[in-house]
Design a protein around this motif. Structure first.
Motif, short mmCIF file in Angstrom:
data_model
loop_
_atom_site.label_atom_id
_atom_site.label_comp_id
_atom_site.label_asym_id
_atom_site.label_seq_id
_atom_site.Cartn_x
_atom_site.Cartn_y
_atom_site.Cartn_z
N ARG A 72 0.83 -1.20 0.00
CA ARG A 72 0.00 0.00 0.00
C ARG A 72 0.87 1.25 0.00
O ARG A 72 0.58 2.23 -0.71
N LEU A 73 1.93 1.24 0.78
CA LEU A 73 2.84 2.38 0.83
C LEU A 73 3.50 2.59 -0.54
O LEU A 73 3.60 3.74 -1.00
N LEU A 74 3.93 1.53 -1.19
CA LEU A 74 4.51 1.66 -2.52
C LEU A 74 3.51 2.26 -3.50
O LEU A 74 3.86 3.09 -4.35
N GLN A 75 2.25 1.85 -3.39
CA GLN A 75 1.24 2.40 -4.29
C GLN A 75 0.98 3.88 -4.01
O GLN A 75 0.78 4.67 -4.94
N GLN A 76 0.98 4.26 -2.74
CA GLN A 76 0.81 5.67 -2.42
C GLN A 76 1.96 6.50 -2.99
O GLN A 76 1.76 7.59 -3.54
N MET A 77 3.18 5.99 -2.84
CA MET A 77 4.34 6.69 -3.41
C MET A 77 4.26 6.73 -4.93
O MET A 77 4.58 7.75 -5.55
N ALA A 78 3.81 5.62 -5.53
CA ALA A 78 3.70 5.57 -6.99
C ALA A 78 2.72 6.59 -7.52
O ALA A 78 2.94 7.21 -8.56
N PHE A 91 -2.12 12.01 5.13
CA PHE A 91 -0.73 12.18 5.54
C PHE A 91 -0.32 13.65 5.51
O PHE A 91 0.33 14.14 6.44
N VAL A 92 -0.69 14.35 4.43
CA VAL A 92 -0.35 15.77 4.32
C VAL A 92 -0.94 16.55 5.48
O VAL A 92 -0.29 17.43 6.07
N ALA A 93 -2.17 16.22 5.85
CA ALA A 93 -2.83 16.93 6.95
C ALA A 93 -2.14 16.67 8.28
O ALA A 93 -2.09 17.55 9.15
N ARG A 94 -1.59 15.46 8.46
CA ARG A 94 -0.95 15.10 9.72
C ARG A 94 0.51 15.54 9.80
O ARG A 94 1.05 15.74 10.88
N SER A 95 1.17 15.64 8.64
CA SER A 95 2.61 15.84 8.61
C SER A 95 3.00 17.25 9.03
O SER A 95 2.39 18.23 8.58
N PRO A 96 4.06 17.38 9.84
CA PRO A 96 4.57 18.72 10.16
C PRO A 96 5.03 19.48 8.91
O PRO A 96 5.06 20.70 8.92
N ALA A 97 5.37 18.73 7.84
CA ALA A 97 5.79 19.35 6.59
C ALA A 97 4.65 19.41 5.59
O ALA A 97 4.86 19.70 4.41
N GLY A 98 3.42 19.15 6.06
CA GLY A 98 2.28 19.04 5.16
C GLY A 98 2.00 20.28 4.33
O GLY A 98 1.57 20.18 3.18
N GLU A 151 14.88 1.22 1.04
CA GLU A 151 14.49 0.29 2.09
C GLU A 151 13.45 0.97 2.94
O GLU A 151 13.69 2.05 3.50
N LEU A 152 12.28 0.36 3.05
CA LEU A 152 11.15 0.99 3.73
C LEU A 152 10.23 -0.06 4.32
O LEU A 152 10.31 -1.25 4.00
N THR A 153 9.34 0.40 5.17
CA THR A 153 8.31 -0.47 5.75
C THR A 153 7.07 0.38 6.00
O THR A 153 7.17 1.59 6.23
N GLY A 154 5.93 -0.27 5.96
CA GLY A 154 4.69 0.42 6.30
C GLY A 154 4.48 0.57 7.79
O GLY A 154 3.50 1.18 8.22
N GLU A 155 5.40 0.04 8.60
CA GLU A 155 5.30 0.13 10.06
C GLU A 155 5.88 1.45 10.56
O GLU A 155 6.74 2.06 9.92
N ASP A 156 5.44 1.86 11.75
CA ASP A 156 5.89 3.12 12.33
C ASP A 156 7.17 2.90 13.13
O ASP A 156 7.23 3.13 14.35
N VAL A 157 8.23 2.45 12.43
CA VAL A 157 9.50 2.17 13.10
C VAL A 157 10.29 3.47 13.29
O VAL A 157 9.98 4.51 12.70
N GLN A 209 8.26 8.86 6.65
CA GLN A 209 9.49 9.26 5.97
C GLN A 209 9.45 8.88 4.49
O GLN A 209 9.94 9.64 3.63
N ALA A 210 8.87 7.72 4.18
CA ALA A 210 8.79 7.29 2.77
C ALA A 210 7.89 8.23 1.97
O ALA A 210 8.21 8.59 0.82
N LEU A 211 6.77 8.65 2.55
CA LEU A 211 5.90 9.59 1.84
C LEU A 211 6.54 10.97 1.77
O LEU A 211 6.39 11.68 0.75
N ASP A 212 7.24 11.38 2.82
CA ASP A 212 8.03 12.62 2.74
C ASP A 212 8.96 12.57 1.54
O ASP A 212 9.07 13.52 0.77
N LEU A 213 9.67 11.45 1.41
CA LEU A 213 10.62 11.30 0.31
C LEU A 213 9.92 11.36 -1.03
O LEU A 213 10.38 12.04 -1.96
N ALA A 214 8.78 10.66 -1.16
CA ALA A 214 8.07 10.66 -2.44
C ALA A 214 7.64 12.07 -2.83
O ALA A 214 7.79 12.47 -3.99
N PHE A 215 7.10 12.84 -1.89
CA PHE A 215 6.67 14.21 -2.21
C PHE A 215 7.86 15.08 -2.61
O PHE A 215 7.77 15.89 -3.54
N GLN A 216 8.99 14.92 -1.93
CA GLN A 216 10.14 15.77 -2.24
C GLN A 216 10.84 15.32 -3.52
O GLN A 216 11.36 16.16 -4.27
#
Length: 450
Positions: free
Chosen positions: A88-94, A190-197, A392-398, A429-436
């Motif tokens: 799901r995370l990969l699809q969101q980034m895609a 995610f954008v609404a929750r993110s400090p960088a949103g 290297e990524l995970t959908g978990e909140d590590v 962090q993965a979604l941060d990276l995708a947006f940037q």
């Protein structure tokens, strides 16, 4: 590539296989590989050829590869929920990247076989006691005891079963209807929750408008139904046991995954890994670290893609944030001049690893971002194509990498550090990276470092 005879296909066995585990019993290894040789392959030649065609588009700048998943998969972490989380995370980034690049994104999971890891040292010492290093669940265990660290070939059977289960889940996930609008809503959350949103709001709005326009036209470039599996083809005994000849064409395919890669530590042109990879028709990749010379890259092309087949060969470069801008240009120039249609992919993870004060291996988000920026800048300057991203990524909140929108620090690392080997980006962090990274597709874009 002409079909190989049995003798030519087995030539790799006469060569040095770097990073091969010291299996205690070759007889036991033989029993395991005989069992694997009688088992069904995990992927089909048709699936592999489809991925080759998709990567051929990436080589021409008409698609973008997004490859991601765990550093090292774990038998005890295998679950449908965890697999779904990564997919799901990969699809969101895609979704983010396909609208930024105006091109389809080819989604390849770093999963369903990523159970073995190359290591810089064969042993590790703790409190004065020295044991074999952990080499991934396919080889030995994480526990610091002689029994756990003993290489066990029976683990290869567990790797096969775990990979088969993961592929079953991946295929079922891909068959399900993934609505791009739903993915977009999750990204907006995610954008609404993110400090960088606030920074990402305009891009998210543009994606929403584009989706509405595509719906009006009846479709768009996002392929939500295709997900492929990849892993490092490190354990050649396992890979060879699952290699099959396609009766339709006589061509040989590794049946363990759609795409396999050779690591930076095992890419010797005269070594066993390159020799084995030269015998299979899957799309393949090679990791190129900072010590790679243009001559070595060209030698790898001659060995692995003598026919210069688009989509066959991907170079995954892992130079480090501070070296990519001056090491990568010559490689790209010389390879491009040779006419080889390789896919250039950035791995911004492995060249930016260091030890935190707590002793945890970690990576700074800003270093990861800076290496991707350098990768894009080099290709823009040379007029070549930045073909993809390998993370290297995970959908978990590590809490394994520091920085990102939530600005994780060194003190956060022990809170939820779960990787058995290298640190991964968490979902935010993965979604941060995708947006940037999406911003880098905009002409004249620059990277803002926090």
């Amino acid at each position: 590539m002409l079909p190989l005879t049995g003798e030519a296909a087995a030539h790799w066995r006469t060569l040095v296989a770097h990073q091969r585990p010291e299996w205690p019993s070759l007889a036991e290894l033989g029993e395991v590989t005989d069992h694997l040789a009688a088992s069904l392959p995990l992927v089909t030649p048709q699936e592999c050829d489809t991925l080759t065609a998709r990567l051929a588009q990436a080589a021409e700048g008409e698609a973008f590869l997004l490859q991601g998943g765990d550093c090292a998969e774990r038998f005890d972490r295998l679950s449908t929920r965890a697999i779904h989380g990564k997919l799901r995370l990969l699809q969101q980034m895609a979704l983010i990247l396909t609208h930024a690049s105006a091109a389809p994104v080819v989604t390849v999971g770093r999963m369903a076989g990523q159970y073995a890891k190359p290591r810089s040292r064969p042993t590790e010492t703790v409190d004065g006691r020295t044991l074999p290093v952990y080499r991934g669940d396919a080889v030995n265990g994480t526990g610091f005891s002689q029994a756990e660290r003993r290489p066990d070939p029976v683990r290869l059977l567990r790797m096969y079963d775990a990979s088969r289960h993961t592929l079953d889940v991946m295929r079922a996930f891909a068959r399900g209807s993934t609505d791009p609008r739903q993915l977009h809503e999750e990204n907006q959350d995610f954008v609404a929750r993110s400090p960088a949103g606030e920074r990402y709001g305009e891009l998210a709005s543009r994606i929403g408008r584009a989706l509405s326009s595509q719906e009006a036209r009846g479709g768009g470039p996002l392929r939500t139904t295709e997900v492929f599996a990849s892993h490092e083809g490190l354990l050649l005994d396992y890979e060879a046991a699952l290699t099959r000849e396609d009766p339709r064409s006589g061509r040989r395919y590794a049946g363990s995954g759609h795409m396999l890669w050779i690591g930076d530590r095992t890419r010797q042109p005269d070594g066993a890994h390159v020799a084995y990879f030269a015998t299979i028709d899957n799309p393949i990749a090679v990791k190129l670290g900072p010590a790679t010379t243009p001559a070595q890259a060209l030698a790898l092309i001659d060995r692995l893609d003598p026919d210069r087949r688009p989509g066959r060969l991907t170079f995954i470069v892992r130079m480090g944030a501070h070296r990519v801008r001056y090491l990568l240009p010559e490689l790209v120039e010389k390879v491009t001049a040779s006419g080889a249609p390789v896919v250039w992919v950035c791995d911004p993870m492995h060249g930016n690893t260091f030890e935190a004060p707590s002793g945890h291996k970690t990576r700074r988000f800003d270093d990861i971002l800076a290496e991707v920026a350098g990768f894009f800048e080099v290709h823009k300057a040379l007029g070549t194509h930045p073909g993809g991203l390998h993370v290297e990524l995970t959908g978990e909140d590590v809490t394994e990498c520091v920085g990102g929108g939530a600005d994780l620090g060194f003190d956060d690392l022990p809170r939820r550090y779960e990787s058995a080997c290298d640190p991964r980006l968490n979902e935010g962090q993965a979604l941060d990276l995708a947006f940037q990274v999406a911003e880098m597709f905009t002409p004249g874009a620059t990277v803002t470092r926090r």
